[in-house]
Structures are given as C-alpha cells and as structure tokens.
Design a protein around this motif. Structure first.
Motif: not given
Length: 206
Positions: A51-55, A94-102, A68-73, A39-43
């Motif tokens: 994950r702790e920071i962004v969620l 995988q649970d979530r990927y680029i489409d989630s960020s978009v 940027l944090l999501y992209a770095a992860d 999964r993202e984030p947290g994989g």
C-alpha cells in the motif's frame, strides 16, 4: 461447515466504502454472524508495505508494475485472510478487490482490462465475491469529499478528472455485465439509505 460469504465494496475514492463497511459489519454482528472486515491493499503486513508503494510513493510506477503489485498483494491476502475466513464460515467484508484493478489499472491506466483481470484471477485461484456493492458517485463530488478529508498524498486521488471519469465508467460497465453479482447504489444518498439498500440485498445471502 457451510462456506462463508464474500462481500466486496467498490467505487471511487470518497464514495463512502469505509462507512458502509462499518455499518454492514455492525448489522451482521447484531445478527450473530462472525465478520472479517479487511481491505486491499493493506489487509496484511505484506499488504501494508505494498500500500505504501502503490498509493503513497511520489515517483512514477510503470502501469504494468502497478497492476502486478496489486495482484501480488491480492494473492497473499486471499491465501492468508480471505480463504481461511470463508472456510470457517465467516462473512468477509472487503474494501476493493479484482474489480478495482480492472477499473483503475485497466481503464484508468489504459491497460487491457482482460489482461489485468486474468492476472488477478490467476493470483486468487479464481475466487470471486458473492456480492459486489458498487457505490457510484460523480468524480467531482468525490473529489470535493476527498479535499475535505485528505491527510496525506495519494497517487490515485491525485490523478486528473479524466482518469477518475474512466474509472467510474469502467465500474458501471462491469456492473452492467454482471447484474447478478453487483448491487449499484447512488453514493450521493444519505448513508442510512445506502445502508438500508445494502442490507436488503445482503439479507438474501446470509
């Protein structure tokens, strides 16, 4: 060695991604395939910290910083988990990927979706899924599910309905633009019916 298959699950929180990932993993394992479910984030260990920071961080995070944090992860996760698994010939679910960020940082946070996509595609060296399963669910129905299941504060879940409506609309627009990659399933259907629809599409890939 044959390259593996990269399958991502997308949709709003409460749409049932975890349940469907588990059912798909079980079905594929029964067919003798090696599955890596992540999964993202947290994989990764790094991803757990992100994950702790962004969620779960209760203070404000600037939208660009969040993206940027999501992209770095994502960069670390693809380099250390996803690509190695695909090179081994495994199936990655995988649970979530680029489409989630978009959807979330682009439409939800009202950033430029194409800029958000560019950053993630650069971070992952252009790796795209073979199949993206979008579990589509009305925001009010999703919130009702989350209210029953919530165990701790989540920054994204706590956003107003307008935010989640923008995210859902963005997901549907992404799916309409790439029908060959997306499978859109009504997440209000019974879990077994959703799983059957997913298996029907995945069978053509594996």
């Amino acid at each position: 060695m044959t390259r593996g298959v990269f399958i991502t699950l997308e949709g709003g929180d409460g749409s049932g991604k975890t349940t469907q990932a588990e059912l798909l993993e079980e079905w594929l394992a029964g067919r003798g395939r090696t599955v890596v479910r992540t999964r993202e984030p947290g994989g990764t260990d790094v991803g757990v910290e992100v994950r702790e920071i962004v969620l779960h961080h209760r203070g404000d995070i600037a939208p660009r910083a969040e993206a940027l944090l999501y992209a770095a992860d994502r960069a670390h996760h693809v380099a250390t988990v996803v690509r190695p698994a695909l090179e081994r010939g495994d199936i990655v679910i995988q649970d979530r990927y680029i489409d989630s960020s978009v959807a979330y940082q682009g439409a939800g946070r009202v950033l430029d979706p194409e800029e958000v996509r560019f950053v993630s595609e650069w971070a992952t060296e252009g790796l795209l899924p073979d199949l993206t399963i979008l579990l589509d669910l009305d925001a009010d129905a999703a919130r009702a599910r989350l209210d029953r299941a919530r165990t701790r504060y989540d920054r994204l879940e706590a956003e107003a309905s307008e935010f989640h409506d923008r995210v859902r609309t963005a997901y549907l627009e992404l799916a309409a633009a790439e029908p060959g990659r997306f499978l859109v399933v009504d997440a209000a259907l019974p879990a077994d019916d959703i799983a059957a629809a997913i298996r029907g599409r995945v069978a053509g890939l594996v």
